[in-house]
Scaffold this active site. Structure first.
Site, PDB file in Angstrom:
ATOM      1  N   ASP A  43       0.832  -1.205   0.000  1.00 36.12           N
ATOM      2  CA  ASP A  43       0.000   0.000   0.000  1.00 36.12           C
ATOM      3  C   ASP A  43       0.863   1.250   0.000  1.00 36.12           C
ATOM      4  OD1 ASP A  43      -2.049  -1.837   0.395  1.00 36.12           O
ATOM      5  OD2 ASP A  43      -3.093  -0.558   1.841  1.00 36.12           O
ATOM      6  N   CYS A  68      -8.465   4.546   1.330  1.00 36.60           N
ATOM      7  CA  CYS A  68      -9.152   4.430   2.616  1.00 36.60           C
ATOM      8  C   CYS A  68      -8.406   5.197   3.691  1.00 36.60           C
ATOM      9  CB  CYS A  68      -9.241   2.958   3.046  1.00 36.60           C
ATOM     10  SG  CYS A  68      -9.970   1.836   1.851  1.00 36.60           S
ATOM     11  N   TYR A 110      -7.756 -14.304   4.321  1.00 32.05           N
ATOM     12  CA  TYR A 110      -6.534 -13.738   4.880  1.00 32.05           C
ATOM     13  C   TYR A 110      -6.716 -13.221   6.296  1.00 32.05           C
ATOM     14  CZ  TYR A 110      -8.930  -9.456   3.527  1.00 32.05           C
ATOM     15  OH  TYR A 110      -9.871  -8.462   3.377  1.00 32.05           O
ATOM     16  N   ASN A 121     -18.461  11.432   3.193  1.00 33.71           N
ATOM     17  CA  ASN A 121     -18.043  12.692   2.572  1.00 33.71           C
ATOM     18  C   ASN A 121     -18.097  13.761   3.652  1.00 33.71           C
ATOM     19  OD1 ASN A 121     -17.822  11.616  -0.012  1.00 33.71           O
ATOM     20  ND2 ASN A 121     -19.844  12.320  -0.661  1.00 33.71           N
ATOM     21  N   HIS A 165     -17.640   8.890  -0.346  1.00 32.25           N
ATOM     22  CA  HIS A 165     -16.630   8.342  -1.246  1.00 32.25           C
ATOM     23  C   HIS A 165     -15.291   8.018  -0.588  1.00 32.25           C
ATOM     24  CE1 HIS A 165     -19.501  10.273  -4.016  1.00 32.25           C
ATOM     25  NE2 HIS A 165     -19.180   9.281  -4.822  1.00 32.25           N
ATOM     26  N   GLU A 203      -3.975   0.338  -2.007  1.00 35.30           N
ATOM     27  CA  GLU A 203      -3.260  -0.801  -2.583  1.00 35.30           C
ATOM     28  C   GLU A 203      -2.670  -0.474  -3.949  1.00 35.30           C
ATOM     29  OE1 GLU A 203      -7.091  -2.255  -0.519  1.00 35.30           O
ATOM     30  OE2 GLU A 203      -6.532  -0.763  -2.033  1.00 35.30           O
TER      31      GLU A 203
END
Length: 246
Positions: A43, A68, A110, A121, A165, A203
């Site tokens: 990341d 994120c 995982y 937002n 978002h 990522e």
């Protein structure tokens, strides 16, 4: 042993960690690779309070994954951020569809559970999706995290709306003792760096094969762009020393 003494020992013994902490204090981007046995993904990581629209553009274009914000577990609890799975599970009591799709034990290959919380937002944004509006939302998440940890009586809903978002990730309560995902690794670094523990993670994906960018290619990218590259185990070991657990 005091926190400062542990930190002095840590920086003396692990220059790579030291370089990463210095970069984060300066509001710069670094890279974190979790582990071969987990997601196996690298990341791009940067403090939320430092993000500009150029950083969002960088992550969107060069990383390509989901942008994120990982939030410290103490702040998450104070802000009353729920886990998304908990919300869907509760809603599933009155909706067969939601009850069927919410993550169950064994769904994730995982980990035991997802760290996803709300998608938000900031209330000052219009649609929330342009780079400058996402950057604003992200910075404001960093600011409210800092204010809440400082004891301010501020309510999350005063500044944010959902759906939105920017995805929030709620770090596990025991941090690296409970979970060793990008969420916890990035927040652990923020704590060690002494900065607001709200971190942006995204990522890195491979444009050629549709998969996550390999560790080798991620490292090469990092060299080309002057980024510190850290492996998850480095962070775990450093955090244990910093907390005096080793």
């Amino acid at each position: 042993m005091s926190g400062s003494t542990v930190y002095e020992c840590l920086t003396y013994r692990n220059e790579n960690i030291n370089r990463a902490l210095e970069a984060l204090r300066a509001g710069k981007m670094i890279q974190i690779y979790d582990s071969d046995s987990r997601e196996g993904e690298t990341d791009l990581v940067i403090p939320a309070k430092a993000v500009t629209f150029k950083d969002v553009k960088w992550m969107r274009k060069d990383a390509g994954g989901l942008i994120c914000v990982a939030v410290d577990p103490v702040a998450s609890k104070q802000l009353r951020l729920p886990f998304m799975a908990e919300l869907v599970r509760e809603a599933g009591k009155t909706s067969d569809v939601l009850g069927e799709i919410v993550e169950k034990e064994g769904d994730l290959k995982y980990d035991s559970h997802s760290s996803f919380s709300l998608w938000v937002n900031h209330r000052e944004t219009r649609t929330g999706i342009p780079d400058n509006e996402r950057a604003l939302t992200i910075r404001k998440i960093g600011e409210i995290t800092e204010k809440k940890l400082s004891g301010d009586e501020i309510h999350f809903g005063d500044e944010f709306r959902t759906p939105g978002h920017v995805a929030l990730l709620r770090a596990a309560e025991g941090l690296l003792d409970d979970r060793k995902g990008q969420t916890e690794l990035s927040v652990a670094l923020a704590r060690m760096a002494g900065i607001t523990p709200a971190m942006v993670v995204c990522e890195m994906l491979d444009d050629n094969n549709g998969k996550a960018l390999s560790k080798e290619d991620s490292k090469e990218y990092g060299k080309e762009h002057g980024l510190v590259f850290l492996e998850g185990q480095e962070i775990v070991e450093a955090y244990m020393k910093w907390t005096g657990l080793e």
